[in-house]
Design a protein around this motif. Structure first.
Motif, PDB file in Angstrom:
ATOM      1  N   GLU A  89      -5.368  -6.900  15.036  1.00 23.02           N
ATOM      2  CA  GLU A  89      -5.583  -7.642  13.472  1.00 23.02           C
ATOM      3  C   GLU A  89      -4.919  -8.914  13.595  1.00 23.02           C
ATOM      4  O   GLU A  89      -5.122  -9.892  12.982  1.00 23.02           O
ATOM      5  CB  GLU A  89      -5.152  -6.623  12.367  1.00 23.02           C
ATOM      6  CG  GLU A  89      -5.142  -7.188  11.053  1.00 23.02           C
ATOM      7  CD  GLU A  89      -6.662  -6.722  10.532  1.00 23.02           C
ATOM      8  OE1 GLU A  89      -7.002  -7.699   9.525  1.00 23.02           O
ATOM      9  OE2 GLU A  89      -7.309  -6.242  11.106  1.00 23.02           O
ATOM     10  N   ARG A 101      -4.257  -2.300   5.558  1.00 23.80           N
ATOM     11  CA  ARG A 101      -4.726  -2.628   4.228  1.00 23.80           C
ATOM     12  C   ARG A 101      -3.549  -3.577   3.456  1.00 23.80           C
ATOM     13  O   ARG A 101      -4.344  -4.385   2.869  1.00 23.80           O
ATOM     14  CB  ARG A 101      -4.927  -1.143   3.603  1.00 23.80           C
ATOM     15  CG  ARG A 101      -6.115  -0.339   4.005  1.00 23.80           C
ATOM     16  CD  ARG A 101      -6.294   0.791   3.133  1.00 23.80           C
ATOM     17  NE  ARG A 101      -5.522   1.577   2.508  1.00 23.80           N
ATOM     18  CZ  ARG A 101      -5.149   2.599   3.446  1.00 23.80           C
ATOM     19  NH1 ARG A 101      -5.653   2.806   4.522  1.00 23.80           N
ATOM     20  NH2 ARG A 101      -4.334   3.528   3.094  1.00 23.80           N
ATOM     21  N   ARG A 147      -4.019  -6.889   5.095  1.00 27.30           N
ATOM     22  CA  ARG A 147      -5.298  -7.661   4.600  1.00 27.30           C
ATOM     23  C   ARG A 147      -5.193  -8.246   3.162  1.00 27.30           C
ATOM     24  O   ARG A 147      -5.837  -9.044   2.771  1.00 27.30           O
ATOM     25  CB  ARG A 147      -6.548  -6.752   5.016  1.00 27.30           C
ATOM     26  CG  ARG A 147      -6.664  -6.531   6.190  1.00 27.30           C
ATOM     27  CD  ARG A 147      -7.594  -5.339   6.535  1.00 27.30           C
ATOM     28  NE  ARG A 147      -7.892  -5.075   7.977  1.00 27.30           N
ATOM     29  CZ  ARG A 147      -8.380  -3.957   8.561  1.00 27.30           C
ATOM     30  NH1 ARG A 147      -8.556  -2.842   7.915  1.00 27.30           N
ATOM     31  NH2 ARG A 147      -8.425  -4.033   9.809  1.00 27.30           N
ATOM     32  N   SER A 148      -4.525  -7.561   2.251  1.00 26.67           N
ATOM     33  CA  SER A 148      -4.517  -7.767   0.891  1.00 26.67           C
ATOM     34  C   SER A 148      -3.430  -8.878   0.680  1.00 26.67           C
ATOM     35  O   SER A 148      -3.894  -9.754  -0.038  1.00 26.67           O
ATOM     36  CB  SER A 148      -3.799  -6.503   0.220  1.00 26.67           C
ATOM     37  OG  SER A 148      -3.531  -6.606  -1.396  1.00 26.67           O
ATOM     38  N   ALA A 190      -3.092   2.470   9.460  1.00 23.79           N
ATOM     39  CA  ALA A 190      -4.083   2.042   8.478  1.00 23.79           C
ATOM     40  C   ALA A 190      -3.654   1.647   7.179  1.00 23.79           C
ATOM     41  O   ALA A 190      -4.262   0.419   6.806  1.00 23.79           O
ATOM     42  CB  ALA A 190      -5.170   3.257   8.260  1.00 23.79           C
ATOM     43  N   PHE A 191      -2.726   2.217   6.441  1.00 22.66           N
ATOM     44  CA  PHE A 191      -2.388   1.727   5.373  1.00 22.66           C
ATOM     45  C   PHE A 191      -1.469   0.174   5.616  1.00 22.66           C
ATOM     46  O   PHE A 191      -1.416  -0.681   4.534  1.00 22.66           O
ATOM     47  CB  PHE A 191      -1.644   2.701   4.618  1.00 22.66           C
ATOM     48  CG  PHE A 191       0.057   2.855   4.802  1.00 22.66           C
ATOM     49  CD1 PHE A 191       0.857   2.535   3.840  1.00 22.66           C
ATOM     50  CD2 PHE A 191       0.224   3.160   5.980  1.00 22.66           C
ATOM     51  CE1 PHE A 191       2.231   2.902   4.097  1.00 22.66           C
ATOM     52  CE2 PHE A 191       1.584   3.365   6.179  1.00 22.66           C
ATOM     53  CZ  PHE A 191       2.752   3.221   5.171  1.00 22.66           C
ATOM     54  N   CYS A 192      -0.814   0.218   6.668  1.00 23.02           N
ATOM     55  CA  CYS A 192      -0.206  -1.229   6.936  1.00 23.02           C
ATOM     56  C   CYS A 192      -1.325  -2.440   7.115  1.00 23.02           C
ATOM     57  O   CYS A 192      -0.929  -3.198   6.524  1.00 23.02           O
ATOM     58  CB  CYS A 192       0.642  -0.910   8.233  1.00 23.02           C
ATOM     59  SG  CYS A 192       1.884   0.252   8.007  1.00 23.02           S
ATOM     60  N   GLU A 204       0.869  -1.164   0.210  1.00 19.85           N
ATOM     61  CA  GLU A 204      -0.067   0.063  -0.022  1.00 19.85           C
ATOM     62  C   GLU A 204       0.868   1.134   0.227  1.00 19.85           C
ATOM     63  O   GLU A 204       2.152   1.272   0.530  1.00 19.85           O
ATOM     64  CB  GLU A 204      -0.848  -0.015   1.144  1.00 19.85           C
ATOM     65  CG  GLU A 204      -1.997  -0.941   1.189  1.00 19.85           C
ATOM     66  CD  GLU A 204      -3.128  -0.310   0.114  1.00 19.85           C
ATOM     67  OE1 GLU A 204      -3.206   0.923   0.067  1.00 19.85           O
ATOM     68  OE2 GLU A 204      -4.036  -1.281  -0.424  1.00 19.85           O
ATOM     69  N   SER A 232       0.867   5.277   1.114  1.00 18.69           N
ATOM     70  CA  SER A 232      -0.049   6.453   1.548  1.00 18.69           C
ATOM     71  C   SER A 232       0.993   7.764   1.883  1.00 18.69           C
ATOM     72  O   SER A 232       2.213   7.638   1.851  1.00 18.69           O
ATOM     73  CB  SER A 232      -0.121   5.977   3.078  1.00 18.69           C
ATOM     74  OG  SER A 232      -0.855   6.757   3.873  1.00 18.69           O
TER      75      SER A 232
END
Length: 242
Positions: free
Chosen positions: A155, A123, A126-127, A119-121, A111, A113
């Protein structure tokens, strides 16, 4: 910051003293160490050498032990790692986080950013889970505030069987795979193309990472590409030879 980033890739063990000397020698810049420390923190740069911490955890964040000492990584999804790097642009900068499978060197998720937050970590992780169809057995990161945050740890704990590992004293070498990824990405793509905007950077970086996964062979994984190693496929040259 762009100069610091390039010098760090060339001399990853140099701290503020060494980088200060290089800036003066190569660019004629006389920069104080205090300013260098501030810019290095902003660019997410730190000298690669044995030290008590690889990155600064957030206040009150729990630090998990390093679990990979003496562990043989022999299969995909056994160990993943994540790291953040600085991406310069002519007018500003952004940050890139990648999640890599240690065994195959495959980048499973990434990701971009303009802020270095958790938050971008999340994402990117999860990807990676969506790509792999599962979480890893061990997730290894440095002790940066993004990876010691409550949101990141929560998470990780949602995935049954996942163990959290964090680089500790003298374990800087365990990040060398993803450091090599950053070096290749920047010298083969980012620095050559000088992307103007985050959107353009995202498209270019995404295309390079796709080629890295599918076309770039690594001698350490039997001259296979990361995709071939991850999916258990023999190198294409071996198929042709057969």
């Amino acid at each position: 910051m762009r100069m610091l980033d390039e010098l760090h890739l060339r001399f990853p063990t140099f701290g503020t003293r060494g980088l200060r000397r290089l800036l003066k020698r190569e660019q004629g810049l006389n920069v104080g160490r205090k300013r260098l420390r501030r810019l290095m923190r902003l660019a997410h740069i730190s000298a690669l050498r044995p030290r008590p911490r690889t990155s600064a955890p957030g206040k009150g964040h729990r630090i998990y032990p390093y679990l990979l000492r003496g562990v043989a990584v022999t299969r995909p999804n056994q160990v993943w790692c994540a790291d953040i790097t600085y991406i310069p642009m002519p007018r500003g900068y952004c940050y890139l986080v990648a999640v890599m499978d240690w065994y195959s060197r495959k980048v499973l998720g990434w990701e971009l950013s303009t802020t270095m937050d958790t938050a971008f970590c999340l994402r990117a992780f999860r990807s990676a889970v969506a790509t792999a169809g599962r979480a890893p057995e061990i997730m290894n990161t440095d002790q940066g505030s993004q990876f010691t945050s409550t949101d990141w740890i929560r998470e990780m704990k949602q995935h049954e069987g996942l163990k959290i590992s964090m680089d500790g004293t003298g374990r800087w070498v365990d990040n060398v795979f993803i450091e090599r990824l950053w070096w290749s990405l920047k010298y083969e793509d980012v620095y050559l193309k000088s992307y103007e905007t985050p959107r353009e950077t995202g498209r270019g970086v995404g295309a390079w990472l796709e080629r890295y996964n599918t076309e770039r062979p690594h001698s350490s994984i039997g001259d296979r590409t990361p995709d071939e190693a991850y999916f258990g496929i023999e190198a294409e040259s071996k198929w042709r030879a057969a």
